[in-house]
Design an enzyme around this catalytic site. Sequence first.
Site: not given
Ligand code: NAP
Length: 372
Positions: A15, A137, A164, A167, A195, A269, A276, A352
């Site tokens: 995000v 989302c 969904q 990601s 083949p 999922r 989504h 999303q």
């Molecule tokens: P995420 O991709 O897992 O990122 C969260 C944190 O994980 C990053 O800021 C980073 O923190 C760390 N991280 C660890 N390994 C990583 C990697 N390989 N690449 C990037 N970051 C990594 O989480 P997210 O999906 O963005 O979700 C964040 C929040 O938004 C959650 O509360 C979620 O429920 C909400 N949300 C998500 C979505 C969605 O579609 N994903 C939609 C709506 C709301 P550091 O830099 O501090 O290590």
Amino acid sequence: MKIENVGFIGWRGMVGSVLLDRMRAEGDFDGLAPEFYTTSQVGDAPPDVGCDAPPLKDAYDLAALARHDAIVTCQGGDYTKQVLHELRKNGWTGYWIDAARFKRMDDDSVIVLDPVNRDVIDRGIASGVKNYIGGNCTVSLMLMGLGGLFQNDWVEWMTAMTYQSASGAGAQGMIELMHQMRALSDGCSDLLSNPASTALEIDRKLSEIAGSDAYPTKTFGVPLAGSLIPWIDAPTEDGSTLEEWKGNAEGNKILGTERPIPIDGICVRVGAMRCHSQAFTVKLRADVPMDEIEDALAKANDWVSFVPNEMQATREQLSPAAVTGTLTVPVGRVRKLRMGGDFLGAFSVGDQLLWGAAEPLRRVLNILRESV
Ligand code: NAP
């Protein structure tokens, strides 16, 4: 109050990185003095956003955080739980803008989706609310796609059956799906290049790989590539999942309904990378003519796109492959169902990470900058 000094946490995740892309594209960093935080890489260089920013700070440094007029976090609910209460307890009165669920349903928070609830946001600002939280989302995408039905108060109840993407479970979910795809593809490459191989032989090999101990399932717990998982998030007491519960709870809070509209469904999922999709059954309050319904759906906001219920248009416009990376929320397959003239079917797809997460946060930061 002028909002200039803004802290960003979680900008490296799915995000957060989409949020920064959108803010760069829209010139939102103009006039801001941003500072970037991390839970894992303190001291590293900040992201390039076209203006000076100091090296990455510790996301748990409360004194540093407390100096900001506003904090934008996409780090997740555990982070919010740990930090926000402490900041407020220490007297911080800045604006908290958050993608995570943790604060959404609290009375001192507004769930933000301004094309749908700008009036609720404005009332929140006027009454001194300091917490502005992005919605779930699928809920935000449902309200963007079906906005015309809600604006006309046509919905008596509805179900949303979701598809969904990986990601939605964050960066690790998307990476795991790709590892699973690679394992399946690598393991079948000999059969695929011969083949004489039969589809049944390939299918047996795929099942064998997906069932092996070496198959990567740390994030989802079970295979997702070539399969699906009809369970997202934690269980609730009534047999639904938290993801399903949010449709009703958050949907009604965003709309500010006086009489809650029952919204339920099954959240699934699937092996899509991003976006989504949702299939809706809507019980209308009356047998509203189709031309009125189509007109209302198409005109609800600037991003919804009405897709005629035709094979070619549906295939071309109503899929994650067509929508990914765009702000368009197509809604199609709209038709009256066999159950009667007051039953409507529809299908929508939305990115999303954009309207379902980053875009409402970006926009509410700008609304606050203009309003307070
Ligand atoms: P995420 O991709 O897992 O990122 C969260 C944190 O994980 C990053 O800021 C980073 O923190 C760390 N991280 C660890 N390994 C990583 C990697 N390989 N690449 C990037 N970051 C990594 O989480 P997210 O999906 O963005 O979700 C964040 C929040 O938004 C959650 O509360 C979620 O429920 C909400 N949300 C998500 C979505 C969605 O579609 N994903 C939609 C709506 C709301 P550091 O830099 O501090 O290590």
